[in-house]
Design a protein around this motif. Structure first.
Motif, short mmCIF file in Angstrom:
data_model
loop_
_atom_site.label_atom_id
_atom_site.label_comp_id
_atom_site.label_asym_id
_atom_site.label_seq_id
_atom_site.Cartn_x
_atom_site.Cartn_y
_atom_site.Cartn_z
N LEU A 25 -31.27 45.74 15.88
CA LEU A 25 -30.89 46.99 15.33
C LEU A 25 -31.37 48.05 16.22
CD1 LEU A 25 -30.65 46.51 11.71
CD2 LEU A 25 -28.91 46.09 13.15
N ASP A 26 -30.60 49.17 16.37
CA ASP A 26 -31.23 50.38 17.07
C ASP A 26 -30.99 51.61 16.26
OD1 ASP A 26 -30.37 52.72 19.17
OD2 ASP A 26 -31.82 51.46 20.09
N GLN B 258 -27.63 54.53 7.61
CA GLN B 258 -27.39 55.76 8.52
C GLN B 258 -28.58 57.04 8.38
OE1 GLN B 258 -23.16 56.40 8.89
NE2 GLN B 258 -23.63 56.14 11.18
N GLN B 259 -28.84 57.14 7.32
CA GLN B 259 -29.77 58.14 6.80
C GLN B 259 -31.15 57.82 7.23
OE1 GLN B 259 -28.81 58.86 2.57
NE2 GLN B 259 -27.43 60.37 2.90
N LEU B 260 -31.35 56.58 6.65
CA LEU B 260 -32.57 56.04 7.29
C LEU B 260 -32.92 56.04 8.81
CD1 LEU B 260 -35.47 54.26 6.70
CD2 LEU B 260 -33.86 52.24 6.75
N CYS B 261 -32.01 55.54 9.40
CA CYS B 261 -32.04 55.62 10.99
C CYS B 261 -32.17 56.95 11.37
CB CYS B 261 -30.70 54.75 11.64
SG CYS B 261 -30.93 53.18 11.26
N GLN B 262 -31.35 57.92 11.01
CA GLN B 262 -31.44 59.40 11.35
C GLN B 262 -32.97 59.79 11.25
OE1 GLN B 262 -28.89 61.18 12.94
NE2 GLN B 262 -30.79 62.28 13.52
N TYR B 263 -33.49 59.44 9.99
CA TYR B 263 -34.77 59.90 9.74
C TYR B 263 -36.01 59.37 10.80
CZ TYR B 263 -39.01 61.15 6.89
OH TYR B 263 -40.19 61.58 6.53
N LEU B 264 -35.68 58.16 10.99
CA LEU B 264 -36.53 57.58 12.03
C LEU B 264 -36.51 58.26 13.46
CD1 LEU B 264 -35.94 53.80 10.98
CD2 LEU B 264 -38.05 55.04 10.70
N ASP C 182 -38.87 59.17 16.70
CA ASP C 182 -38.24 58.88 17.95
C ASP C 182 -37.29 57.41 17.85
OD1 ASP C 182 -37.12 59.28 20.28
OD2 ASP C 182 -38.84 58.46 21.63
N GLY C 183 -36.92 57.09 16.63
CA GLY C 183 -36.27 55.93 16.46
C GLY C 183 -37.07 54.66 16.26
N ASP C 184 -38.70 54.58 16.48
CA ASP C 184 -39.33 53.64 16.50
C ASP C 184 -40.03 53.28 14.92
OD1 ASP C 184 -41.23 51.54 16.89
OD2 ASP C 184 -42.55 52.68 18.10
N PRO C 185 -39.68 52.36 14.30
CA PRO C 185 -40.09 52.19 12.99
C PRO C 185 -41.56 51.81 12.92
CG PRO C 185 -38.82 50.21 13.61
CD PRO C 185 -38.56 51.36 14.70
N THR C 186 -42.04 51.13 14.10
CA THR C 186 -43.77 50.67 13.91
C THR C 186 -44.48 52.00 13.95
OG1 THR C 186 -43.52 50.76 16.53
CG2 THR C 186 -43.16 48.55 15.27
N LEU D 198 -37.30 47.24 12.52
CA LEU D 198 -35.96 48.06 11.89
C LEU D 198 -35.16 47.11 11.00
CD1 LEU D 198 -34.24 50.39 11.42
CD2 LEU D 198 -33.40 50.14 13.62
N ALA D 199 -34.92 45.90 11.35
CA ALA D 199 -34.12 44.94 10.46
C ALA D 199 -35.11 44.78 9.14
CB ALA D 199 -33.91 43.64 11.45
N ALA D 200 -36.11 44.55 9.16
CA ALA D 200 -36.88 44.37 8.09
C ALA D 200 -36.88 45.55 7.09
CB ALA D 200 -38.57 44.13 8.42
N LEU D 201 -37.03 46.76 7.81
CA LEU D 201 -36.89 48.19 7.07
C LEU D 201 -35.44 47.95 6.56
CD1 LEU D 201 -38.58 50.94 8.88
CD2 LEU D 201 -39.19 50.16 6.82
N VAL D 202 -34.24 47.79 7.11
CA VAL D 202 -32.95 47.82 6.63
C VAL D 202 -32.78 46.89 5.49
CG1 VAL D 202 -30.57 47.58 7.22
CG2 VAL D 202 -32.07 48.92 8.67
#
Length: 214
Positions: free
Chosen positions: A55-56, A90-96, A101-105, A22-26
């Protein structure tokens, strides 16, 4: 997913990027209109200010928007435009949260082709084709995530030995090469815009034939 990353040029920030998808994505999201080191150090700054070691997506998505904007705006600011970037993060995290389920992998885990990973990345808020290709190249070159056809799906950013983007930065020397490439690309684009098309030469009437040819 764990790797030795040198994008932020700061040990703590790079360590977070290397262990946190998630840090890499952000960091990739923040990588616009600011130096790359500034962008990729942002995730670490956010984590520290949230009192966490990572980050969560759920926590960020649920954070009060005004408070999150203030968190990114504190000195030193996470981005040149902390307000708009706070909304995008926040939009990115809400989408994930909504889709993975919040898991970028889940964007790339067990996905057969690079083209499919690229399309999933392309759908993320704040990304688009270019960011999707660069992040796909970063996954392949530095994180060992290499679905079939990943280089082709990443376009020129996937080329081996290239110095075009964050995907190619492994230290100060490669950072300088990437920066030089970007500066040259900007100069070429600017030069192309300043070249004015020449006016078409007006047709001239044929000269009058000499009397001897009449």
């Amino acid at each position: 997913m764990s790797a030795t990353i040198r994008l932020a040029q700061q040990p703590e920030a790079d360590a977070l990027l290397g262990r946190s998808p998630l840090a890499a994505l952000v960091g990739m999201l923040l990588d616009q209109q600011v130096p790359m080191e500034w962008a990729f150090s942002g995730p670490y700054t956010i984590a520290v200010r949230m009192g966490a070691d990572d980050l969560d997506a759920h926590a960020i998505a649920a954070y009060d928007p005004d408070a999150f904007t203030a968190l990114l705006s504190g000195k030193p600011a996470v981005h040149r435009y902390p307000g708009s970037m706070a909304r995008r993060v926040q939009q990115l995290c809400q989408y994930l949260v909504d889709h993975y389920d919040g898991d970028p992998t889940a964007l790339w885990h067990s996905i057969a082709t690079g083209a499919e990973v690229r399309e999933r990345l392309n759908e993320l808020p704040g990304f688009g084709k270019q960011k999707a290709q660069i992040f796909l190249a970063l996954l392949g070159k530095q994180f060992g995530v290499r679905p079939e056809g990943w280089r082709a799906a990443a376009g020129a950013y996937g080329d081996e030995g290239a110095y075009r983007s964050a995907a190619d930065i492994t230290g100060p020397e490669s950072l300088a090469k990437v920066r030089a490439f970007k500066q040259e690309a900007k100069r070429a684009a600017k030069a192309a815009k300043t070249v004015k098309p020449t006016k078409a030469t007006k047709a001239t009437k044929p000269a009058t034939k000499p009397a001897t040819e009449r």
